[in-house]
Write an enzyme that holds these catalytic residues in place. Structure first.
Site, short mmCIF file in Angstrom:
data_model
loop_
_atom_site.label_atom_id
_atom_site.label_comp_id
_atom_site.label_asym_id
_atom_site.label_seq_id
_atom_site.Cartn_x
_atom_site.Cartn_y
_atom_site.Cartn_z
N VAL A 148 0.83 -1.20 0.00
CA VAL A 148 0.00 0.00 0.00
C VAL A 148 0.87 1.26 0.00
O VAL A 148 0.64 2.19 -0.77
CB VAL A 148 -0.96 0.01 1.20
CG1 VAL A 148 -1.78 1.29 1.23
CG2 VAL A 148 -1.89 -1.20 1.16
N ASP A 167 11.22 2.44 6.00
CA ASP A 167 10.79 1.06 6.23
C ASP A 167 12.05 0.22 6.35
O ASP A 167 12.79 0.08 5.38
CB ASP A 167 9.92 0.56 5.08
CG ASP A 167 9.29 -0.81 5.37
OD1 ASP A 167 9.93 -1.62 6.08
OD2 ASP A 167 8.17 -1.06 4.90
N VAL A 226 -4.27 5.38 7.12
CA VAL A 226 -5.19 4.34 6.64
C VAL A 226 -4.64 2.96 6.98
O VAL A 226 -4.98 1.97 6.35
CB VAL A 226 -5.43 4.46 5.11
CG1 VAL A 226 -6.17 5.72 4.76
CG2 VAL A 226 -4.13 4.35 4.33
N ALA A 227 -3.76 2.92 8.01
CA ALA A 227 -3.13 1.65 8.40
C ALA A 227 -3.86 1.02 9.58
O ALA A 227 -4.83 0.28 9.41
CB ALA A 227 -1.65 1.89 8.72
N ARG A 228 -3.41 1.32 10.78
CA ARG A 228 -4.03 0.80 12.01
C ARG A 228 -4.09 1.93 13.03
O ARG A 228 -3.14 2.71 13.16
CB ARG A 228 -3.22 -0.38 12.59
CG ARG A 228 -3.29 -1.65 11.76
CD ARG A 228 -4.68 -2.28 11.85
NE ARG A 228 -4.78 -3.52 11.08
CZ ARG A 228 -5.22 -3.60 9.84
NH1 ARG A 228 -5.58 -2.49 9.19
NH2 ARG A 228 -5.29 -4.76 9.22
N GLU A 257 -12.68 0.97 17.51
CA GLU A 257 -13.61 1.17 16.39
C GLU A 257 -14.95 0.51 16.68
O GLU A 257 -14.99 -0.68 17.01
CB GLU A 257 -13.01 0.61 15.10
CG GLU A 257 -11.77 1.39 14.65
CD GLU A 257 -11.21 0.92 13.31
OE1 GLU A 257 -11.77 -0.03 12.71
OE2 GLU A 257 -10.22 1.50 12.85
N HIS A 276 -13.22 3.57 8.56
CA HIS A 276 -12.44 2.41 8.09
C HIS A 276 -12.88 1.99 6.68
O HIS A 276 -13.31 0.86 6.45
CB HIS A 276 -12.56 1.24 9.06
CG HIS A 276 -11.37 0.31 9.02
ND1 HIS A 276 -10.86 -0.29 10.13
CD2 HIS A 276 -10.59 -0.10 7.99
CE1 HIS A 276 -9.82 -1.04 9.78
NE2 HIS A 276 -9.64 -0.93 8.49
N ALA A 279 -10.65 -0.32 2.35
CA ALA A 279 -10.88 -1.39 1.38
C ALA A 279 -12.28 -1.36 0.80
O ALA A 279 -12.69 -2.27 0.10
CB ALA A 279 -10.64 -2.75 2.05
#
Length: 540
Positions: A148, A167, A226-228, A257, A276, A279
């Site tokens: 992503v 990363d 938009v990850a966690r 959430e 969320h 997706a």
């Protein structure tokens, strides 16, 4: 009994995925099950497909009675692994959707789209209040440069942004190909105008953005997540927003959430929030449904899963290349343990791989798991697969060591041979004991088919398809014909036959591949041939 497996779909799955499942299995679509109802149903199911709303805990696996073989979506990994249940997910189908949502949040935040929309709908016209910022020439730091993150970087480059990434596991060549510079974490957060988060939630990433890290950022930085939710300390983010360190935040995920209705973070005027939706495109939902369905069906067929969560992660192209060697590994394990007298005293096993490839180019975890499966299943009621192989071996006190022999030559094929040795045991077939005192079997892959190429000190060559009869005999004319005639009378088809000998007219080992299991009477007749000194029938 119905030969088809049963798949329980406990949460809404796209129609394309359900249709794919129905081609292979009986499909039970039962939504909104209580934990008690799920535990009741699961004992009748071979596979379970859920999303984030259904909790798959240890009680579910225990209620399945060992029947549940695969779960589509993350469950409780420790419990799944102990029960030999593969957990598969759909890691690629929603990649583009998540990246597009990240870009949508970035651009809408920069131009105050959500706030301006709410203002206009409230009857206001506040042009001066919602002046935005341009993206061209601004620095975007992508934290987490996986699938992503790299797709976000591609799109941000197209918007004229300067993109850097952090990363510790990202390959530098992939970053270079996109035109992205890999930098340290501190450099990324200190130089960024926008920060987009794309890392998993782990012990090391939990609350990665906190009071200390916010203090190192440029004043006026903008955050997209938009990850966690847990990768940001939400209380610290509220303080940073209030202090003006963070000018704006656009969040699709939250620690809890849905978040509380009175959440200071959600209600903050400089926060854009979505529920969320990363997706949540029609295309991604259908893609996820198909990818999960394909993974579940493949796992039920016994195929290796490239999307397994709790098993050795092996890329799809490597799985294809290793497939015949995986079969060879399991069959060598099955042969070796059946050669042990008594069948329960196996404690020490040595596996040797001979290959022209460098150690870094050959991941043997999958092969070791399948050898373990072959060693344990014939002498146990335990179902073993690549998920619980290491756990089961440890539980049974089975110690498996591995050795690699580096060969000269071209590394076109991953392996030249696999050898399995069992130490400190007696054998049902004395000729399987090598000169060093262990039961030894060795095999190779020829034209894509596993072959047994050595038993003890004797070289043989027999295809590992069906089952095998091993005979030690005096090497003399007519032996192949005598054994073949006995099997023919029993209507047992011989698929392969090979003789390995020490010297002409001395001792020899005959390996016979058979498609059917001979009767006890036929095996006795073979044993009664005067020249045959010992024999053993081995099931594959």
């Amino acid at each position: 009994m119905d030969a088809k497996p049963t798949i329980l779909v406990a949460e809404k799955l796209g129609e394309a995925g359900v249709n794919l499942l129905k081609e292979f299995a009986n499909v039970d679509c039962s939504y909104n099950l209580s934990p008690e109802e799920l535990c009741t149903k699961i004992s009748l199911c071979d596979a379970l497909i859920v999303r984030s709303g259904t909790k798959v805990n240890r009680e579910v696996f225990e209620s399945s009675g060992g029947r549940l073989k695969v779960v589509g979506r993350d469950g409780v990994l420790a419990a799944a692994t102990e029960h030999g249940c593969l957990v598969v997910n759909a890691p690629t189908a929603n990649t583009v959707a998540a990246a597009e949502h990240g870009i949508a949040l970035l651009t809408s935040m920069a131009r105050n789209i959500a706030q301006a929309d709410a203002s206009v709908k409230a009857g206001k016209w506040e042009r001066s209040k919602y002046v935005g910022v341009s993206l061209v020439g601004k620095t975007l730091a992508v934290l987490g440069f996986g699938k992503v993150g790299s797709e976000v970087a591609r799109r941000a480059k197209g918007l004229g942004m300067h993109v850097i990434a952090h990363d510790p596991y990202a390959p530098a060549d992939r970053a270079r190909a996109i035109g992205v510079g890999l930098v340290s974490f501190d450099e990324a957060i200190a130089s960024a105008d926008f920060i987009s988060l794309h890392m998993p939630l782990t012990a090391s990433t939990s609350k990665m953005l906190n009071d200390e890290t916010f203090a190192k950022m440029k004043k006026g930085v903008r955050i997209i997540n938009v990850a966690r939710g847990g990768v940001i300390d939400e209380e610290a983010l509220v303080k940073a927003l209030d202090a003006g360190i963070v000018a704006q935040a656009a969040l699709d995920v939250f620690t809890e959430e849905p978040p509380a209705k009175d959440s200071k973070l959600v209600q903050h005027e400089n926060v854009t929030a979505t529920p969320h939706l990363g997706a949540s495109t029609m295309e991604a939902q259908e893609g996820v449904a198909i990818e999960v369905a394909e993974a579940v069906v493949g796992a039920l067929k016994g195929e290796l899963a490239a999307t397994a969560v709790n098993a050795p992660m092996v890329p799809a192209q490597v799985l294809t290349e290793l497939k015949p060697y995986v079969s060879l590994a399991e069959k060598l394990g099955r042969l070796a343990v059946q050669l042990v007298a008594g069948g329960s005293g196996v404690k020490t096993v040595k596996v040797t791989y001979a290959s022209a490839r460098a150690p870094d180019d050959l991941d043997t975890r999958l092969l070791r798991a399948m050898i373990t499966k072959g060693l344990i299943e014939p002498i146990s009621s335990v179902f073993v697969n690549l998920v619980n192989a290491d756990f089961t071996a440890k539980q049974r006190g089975l110690r498996i060591t591995e050795e690699r022999i580096l060969l000269d030559g071209s590394p076109e094929s991953p392996l030249e041979l696999i050898q399995v040795q069992i130490a400190n045991v007696e054998s049902r077939f004395a000729s399987a004991i090598s000169d060093s005192g262990e039961i030894k079997v060795e095999g190779r892959v020829k034209d894509g088919v596993p072959h047994l190429t050595r038993v003890g000190s004797f070289e043989v060559d027999v295809s590992l398809e069906g089952s095998i009869i091993l005979c030690r005999q005096v090497d003399q004319p007519g032996m192949i014909g005598k054994v073949g005639s006995i099997l023919a009378e029993d209507n047992v088809n011989v698929s392969f036959m090979s003789v390995g000998r020490i010297a002409p007219r001395k001792q020899a080992v005959m390996a016979i591949g058979v498609d059917e299991e001979p009767t006890k009477q036929s095996l006795k007749k073979i044993g009664d041939i005067p020249a045959i000194e010992e024999f053993v029938y081995l099931k594959l």
